[in-house]
Write a protein that holds these residues in place. Sequence first.
Motif, PDB file in Angstrom:
ATOM      1  N   ARG A   1       3.868  20.581  13.843  1.00  0.00           N
ATOM      2  CA  ARG A   1       4.105  19.967  15.675  1.00  0.00           C
ATOM      3  C   ARG A   1       3.889  20.734  16.567  1.00  0.00           C
TER       4      ARG A   1
ATOM      5  N   GLN B   1      21.121  14.774   4.683  1.00  0.00           N
ATOM      6  CA  GLN B   1      22.122  14.002   5.968  1.00  0.00           C
ATOM      7  C   GLN B   1      21.837  15.698   7.138  1.00  0.00           C
TER       8      GLN B   1
ATOM      9  N   MET C   1      19.133  17.068   7.620  1.00  0.00           N
ATOM     10  CA  MET C   1      17.085  16.490   7.821  1.00  0.00           C
ATOM     11  C   MET C   1      17.515  15.673   9.290  1.00  0.00           C
ATOM     12  N   THR C   2      17.842  14.482   8.549  1.00  0.00           N
ATOM     13  CA  THR C   2      18.154  13.394   9.854  1.00  0.00           C
ATOM     14  C   THR C   2      18.943  12.875  10.576  1.00  0.00           C
ATOM     15  N   GLU C   3      19.692  14.033  10.869  1.00  0.00           N
ATOM     16  CA  GLU C   3      20.863  14.424  12.464  1.00  0.00           C
ATOM     17  C   GLU C   3      20.047  15.392  12.861  1.00  0.00           C
ATOM     18  N   HIS C   4      19.305  16.334  12.272  1.00  0.00           N
ATOM     19  CA  HIS C   4      18.391  16.970  13.239  1.00  0.00           C
ATOM     20  C   HIS C   4      16.862  16.658  13.283  1.00  0.00           C
ATOM     21  N   ARG C   5      16.106  15.504  12.952  1.00  0.00           N
ATOM     22  CA  ARG C   5      15.019  15.178  12.874  1.00  0.00           C
ATOM     23  C   ARG C   5      14.207  16.323  12.719  1.00  0.00           C
ATOM     24  N   ILE C   6      14.713  17.150  11.091  1.00  0.00           N
ATOM     25  CA  ILE C   6      13.894  18.561  11.240  1.00  0.00           C
ATOM     26  C   ILE C   6      13.507  18.026   9.575  1.00  0.00           C
ATOM     27  N   ARG C   7      11.473  18.629   9.462  1.00  0.00           N
ATOM     28  CA  ARG C   7      11.623  18.525   8.394  1.00  0.00           C
ATOM     29  C   ARG C   7      11.344  19.990   7.199  1.00  0.00           C
TER      30      ARG C   7
ATOM     31  N   ILE D   1      11.074  17.743   3.799  1.00  0.00           N
ATOM     32  CA  ILE D   1      11.330  16.596   3.435  1.00  0.00           C
ATOM     33  C   ILE D   1      11.195  16.498   2.450  1.00  0.00           C
TER      34      ILE D   1
END
Length: 143
Positions: free
Chosen positions: A55, A94, A96-102, A118
């Motif tokens: 990305r 949590q 990964m979801t909060e920081h939008r990282i994979r 992920i």
Amino acid sequence: MRINDVIHGKPRQDVVTIRPDATVRELISLLRDHNVGALVVSTDGSSVDGIVSERDVVRRVLDDADMLEAPVSSIMTTQVQTCEGTAAVTDLMQVMTEHRIRHVPVLTDGALTGIISIGDVVKSRIGELEFERDQLDNYLHKS
């Protein structure tokens, strides 16, 4: 389940790293050759200086025609979320979801020992759910 459990279940546990002075072209080649979505940026293969993903390349390559020859350090993320291998997978989910990282580098005593994606997390969670389902199914049909 702990992060180390997920890491040990992966077909490959090694971590592909790239130096910050390598070119974006070299980065793309390593991503392709190792069939991964991100690399840890490290000057020594043990420290975490940054992380760089597909990305990061896609977001910048159209804006700069010379980007392929630029150093990885020019596009890498320097504020890297890391985790310890002994941490719970649910805690990592949590983050990964909060920081939008994979992708998250895994450290042991401050040294790089793995990377978890992920996809790795989802695969392990599906495995846990299938195991629970099978246990419930066995319990119900043996009564």
